[in-house]
Design a protein around this motif. Structure first.
Motif, PDB file in Angstrom:
ATOM      1  N   ILE A  77       0.873  -1.158   0.141  1.00  0.00           N
ATOM      2  CA  ILE A  77      -0.104   0.175   0.103  1.00  0.00           C
ATOM      3  C   ILE A  77       0.909   1.186   0.036  1.00  0.00           C
ATOM      4  O   ILE A  77       0.407   2.497  -0.503  1.00  0.00           O
ATOM      5  CB  ILE A  77      -0.812  -0.067   1.094  1.00  0.00           C
ATOM      6  CG1 ILE A  77      -1.889  -1.147   1.170  1.00  0.00           C
ATOM      7  CG2 ILE A  77      -1.865   1.325   1.263  1.00  0.00           C
ATOM      8  CD1 ILE A  77      -2.749  -1.380   2.317  1.00  0.00           C
ATOM      9  N   THR A 176      -5.128  10.869   0.541  1.00  0.00           N
ATOM     10  CA  THR A 176      -5.410   9.322   0.099  1.00  0.00           C
ATOM     11  C   THR A 176      -4.534   8.479   1.056  1.00  0.00           C
ATOM     12  O   THR A 176      -5.101   7.377   1.340  1.00  0.00           O
ATOM     13  CB  THR A 176      -4.440   9.125  -1.315  1.00  0.00           C
ATOM     14  OG1 THR A 176      -3.184   9.612  -1.050  1.00  0.00           O
ATOM     15  CG2 THR A 176      -5.235  10.228  -2.094  1.00  0.00           C
ATOM     16  N   CYS A 180      -6.389   5.272   2.803  1.00  0.00           N
ATOM     17  CA  CYS A 180      -6.053   3.848   2.557  1.00  0.00           C
ATOM     18  C   CYS A 180      -5.448   3.246   4.069  1.00  0.00           C
ATOM     19  O   CYS A 180      -5.978   1.919   4.197  1.00  0.00           O
ATOM     20  CB  CYS A 180      -4.827   4.001   1.767  1.00  0.00           C
ATOM     21  SG  CYS A 180      -4.894   4.277   0.149  1.00  0.00           S
ATOM     22  N   CYS A 197      -7.618   0.746  -2.476  1.00  0.00           N
ATOM     23  CA  CYS A 197      -6.474   1.632  -2.235  1.00  0.00           C
ATOM     24  C   CYS A 197      -5.887   2.247  -3.484  1.00  0.00           C
ATOM     25  O   CYS A 197      -5.592   3.258  -3.750  1.00  0.00           O
ATOM     26  CB  CYS A 197      -5.212   0.995  -1.383  1.00  0.00           C
ATOM     27  SG  CYS A 197      -5.673   0.755   0.443  1.00  0.00           S
TER      28      CYS A 197
END
Length: 492
Positions: A77, A176, A180, A197
């Motif tokens: 991620i 963001t 996530c 994500c």
């Protein structure tokens, strides 16, 4: 399933990729990189090189770590977020501070640019509430600080204005990252987590907003932080989380008053918890509510009260636009504005706020292109089709999650649904009460896509664990469309 959000320690790699590398790059650019001294062709080359090498570096790192068995969930991620950061950085370098903006205008206006310059020059808060001076000043104060720092490092005035984009880029990146992190802490697992994500990290609206030097993206970032702690509060109610929700909501309202929608979301969520949880004590409810109000009210309302006293500005004031403006759509029927788009809008690729009237068709295009026209018609056409498919998938997944998977009993789905409903209702009401092409802009409804992706993630997480072949096939199609959406978002 236990209600408390999980907590996973952050690895050194994750912190480095998500925080340290972007911060170091942006600090170096702030001190040494004067974008105003670079012509457009050279900026395009630099932009392309940074994007390609940045994304390629992240992909290479992922492949190497996978080969050595070191690619865990958090690291993957982090690499997604870092790759998306390089995409947005490339866009910021390519896009000047006076191009593709909203209400920024010049130094001789009452737009956002003159607001920032006024504070940087030491002239204090605006002496009127004309046009964009009606907004609270948090973003403008921070932007004026960046402008002043750039000047002290010897950057030209134009380059100093360009550097404000480094601040908005950081806001977009952290927005963001917050979402996530939230999805990961809500027990979304494996491919469903990575896909969602990726959608958030590479969504075009965050690329566009990363270069926009008005107050939109700071408001969204602070609102996202408030939502993150709202989930934390629901999983484990405490005064600490109530204070954090109130602080970030108040700060978001200090950037743009419309962030009061997050306060509405918080109130509805607290009432749902209070009404449905018999173990939630009344004393704790009142203590946490008082803590929330004690932080959100002074932070969020002080500038509104100041303008009310000085200029008679009412709460929720929006700078007026003349009904004689070409942007005015109030003379069109409600059916054309809210249901069936006129034929002239059906085959359009990009938005035209001066002539478009239908909010549904406009949102479909504006959510990925903003109010601007981009270079590659072929790529943008594919992206528009993928966006339509993604919207259908996300809305369908939300319905499936709330019905088949009994999401109405899942606290995570409940909060995402409240966020979505509140912001959609505001978006529709705003256009209904202020019928202008510019009020259809998707920047007023960004939390809806984030909440919808949250519901999509919950549904996809259920689907990927199903033993039914047709469910797995649908999940595979969902993943393929999502990956294609991310790829074409970068190229578009």
């Amino acid at each position: 399933m236990q209600i408390e959000m999980r907590q996973k320690p952050k690895s050194t790699f994750t912190i480095t990729a998500v925080c340290i590398i972007p911060a170091v790059i942006l600090l170096w650019m702030l001190i040494f990189f004067d974008q105003s001294q670079i012509d457009a062709p050279k900026a395009d080359i630099i932009s392309t090189v940074i994007t390609l090498f940045g994304v390629a570096g992240c992909v290479t790192a992922a492949i190497i770590m996978k080969a050595y068995g070191k690619l865990c969930e958090g690291k993957f991620i982090a690499l997604i977020l870092l790759a998306a950061f390089f995409v947005r950085l490339g866009y910021v370098i390519r896009c000047p501070y006076n191009i593709n903006q909203h209400d920024v205008e010049g130094l001789n206006s009452n737009g956002h640019l003159s607001y920032i310059y006024r504070l940087a020059a030491g002239d204090g808060l605006p002496d009127s509430n004309n046009w964009q001076y009606c907004h609270p000043p948090l973003h403008h104060i921070l932007a004026s600080g960046v402008f002043g720092m750039s000047q002290s490092f010897g950057i030209t005035e134009a380059g100093s204005f360009e550097n404000i984009q480094l601040l908005t880029l950081l806001y977009s990146h952290f927005t963001t990252a917050i979402w996530c992190l939230l999805l990961r802490n809500l027990y979304i697992k494996r491919l469903a987590l990575f896909i969602c994500c990726g959608i958030i990290a590479f969504h075009p609206t965050f690329t566009i907003l990363s270069a926009s030097i008005n107050n939109d993206i700071l408001t969204i970032m602070l609102s996202s932080a408030a939502i993150y702690f709202l989930f934390k509060w629901y999983s484990k109610p405490s005064v600490k989380y109530a204070l954090l929700i109130g602080t970030f909501t108040g700060l978001a309202m200090m950037s743009k008053f419309s962030a009061a929608l997050i306060a509405i979301v918080a109130v509805i969520t607290v009432l749902i918890r209070f009404a449905s949880d018999k173990e939630y004590k009344t004393g704790a409810f009142f203590a946490q509510t008082a803590s929330f109000l004690a932080t959100v009210l002074p932070l969020g309302l002080w500038y509104q009260v100041r303008n009310m006293i000085k200029f008679g500005q009412p709460l929720g004031y929006v700078a007026p636009i003349s009904t004689e403006s070409q942007l005015y759509t109030g003379n069109e029927s409600l059916i054309s504005r809210f249901l069936i788009a006129p034929e002239t809008e059906n085959l359009k690729l990009f938005c035209d706020p001066w002539n478009d009237v239908n909010i549904i068709a406009y949102t479909l295009r504006c959510s990925i292109f903003g109010e601007y026209k981009w270079g590659s018609t072929a790529i943008c056409t594919v992206l528009l089709l993928l966006n339509a498919a993604m919207i259908v998938l996300a809305l369908t997944a939300a319905i499936v999650m709330l019905t088949k998977y009994k999401g109405y009993k899942d606290w995570r789905a409940i909060i995402f649904s409240v966020i979505w409903v509140v912001h959609v209702a505001f978006f529709v009401y705003f256009y209904l009460s202020s019928p202008f092409g510019c009020t259809m802009d998707f920047r007023y409804a960004v939390p809806t896509v984030l909440a919808n992706v949250g519901l999509l993630a919950l549904c996809a997480d259920k689907m990927q664990c199903s033993d039914r072949k047709w469910v797995k096939a649908i999940f595979g199609c969902m993943c393929a469309v999502s990956v294609a959406f991310c790829i074409f978002s970068v190229f578009a």
